[in-house]
Design a protein around this motif. Structure first.
Motif: not given
Length: 205
Positions: A134-144
């Motif tokens: 979840n942390v990784l996915m939210w980080s990717i979403i935040g980066g995008l």
């Protein structure tokens, strides 16, 4: 005299009743004893009670002893058979318990694997916990999202610069057109002056 007879009769009747009741259980108990029926204990008791007494000894019929022996051996054989059946049942239950323990162990292992798979997620072939996933996915979403906002900002800024450049170009073109018109008028004026001067020189001659 009549009262004395009545009292004597009553006492005799009571005594007979007491003696009769006292002997009844013994009679019933003796009726239960048998050499062919009942428990081995009752059969032994039958032989003991029915044997003849001689001083401190008992005279026992051989046939009773053989019959009692046969019954005892039959009882022991039946007991042995029951013991064997019981042992077989115990062994079967032990095997079943072992099988159930094995199944329980396999079930626990499967449950642990299922919980691990449920708690972990696969990403690019790598296993990671749900929290890290979840942390990784939210980080990717935040980066995008940050890249999208940066792109929108750049686009708006570029669009603004483009509009400013287009405006500057239009102004420059207008200035150039005005300068060209002014230069053309100046050139025409100079030509007219030159023509006038030429005409003037011709007339003097």
């Amino acid at each position: 005299m009549h009262s004395l007879k009545t009292l004597t009769f009553t006492l005799l009747a009571s005594l007979f009743f007491v003696v009769g009741n006292a002997q009844e259980p013994t009679t019933k108990e003796e009726d239960k004893l048998s050499l062919t029926e009942g428990s081995i204990d009752n059969q032994f008791e039958y032989v003991i009670q029915k044997s003849n007494n001689w001083q401190d000894y008992k005279n026992v019929k051989k046939t009773w002893l053989y019959q009692l022996k046969a019954h005892t051996l039959d009882s022991l054989k039946a007991f042995q058979n029951n013991l064997t059946k019981t042992q077989n049942t115990v062994d079967s239950l032990a095997q079943e318990i072992t099988s159930l323990k094995s199944n329980l162990s396999e079930t626990k292992t499967t449950l642990a694997e299922t919980n691990e798979e449920k708690d972990n997620m696969a990403l690019f072939g790598l296993q990671m916990s749900k929290g890290n996933y979840n942390v990784l996915m939210w980080s990717i979403i935040g980066g995008l999202l940050a890249l999208l906002l940066l792109f929108i900002y750049k686009y708006k800024n570029s669009n603004s610069v483009t509009k400013l450049a287009q405006k500057s170009l239009v102004e420059t073109e207008e200035e150039f057109e005005e300068h060209r018109r002014t230069a053309l008028e100046r050139e025409q004026k100079v030509r007219r002056q030159l023509q006038d001067e030429i005409n003037k020189q011709k007339s003097i001659k």
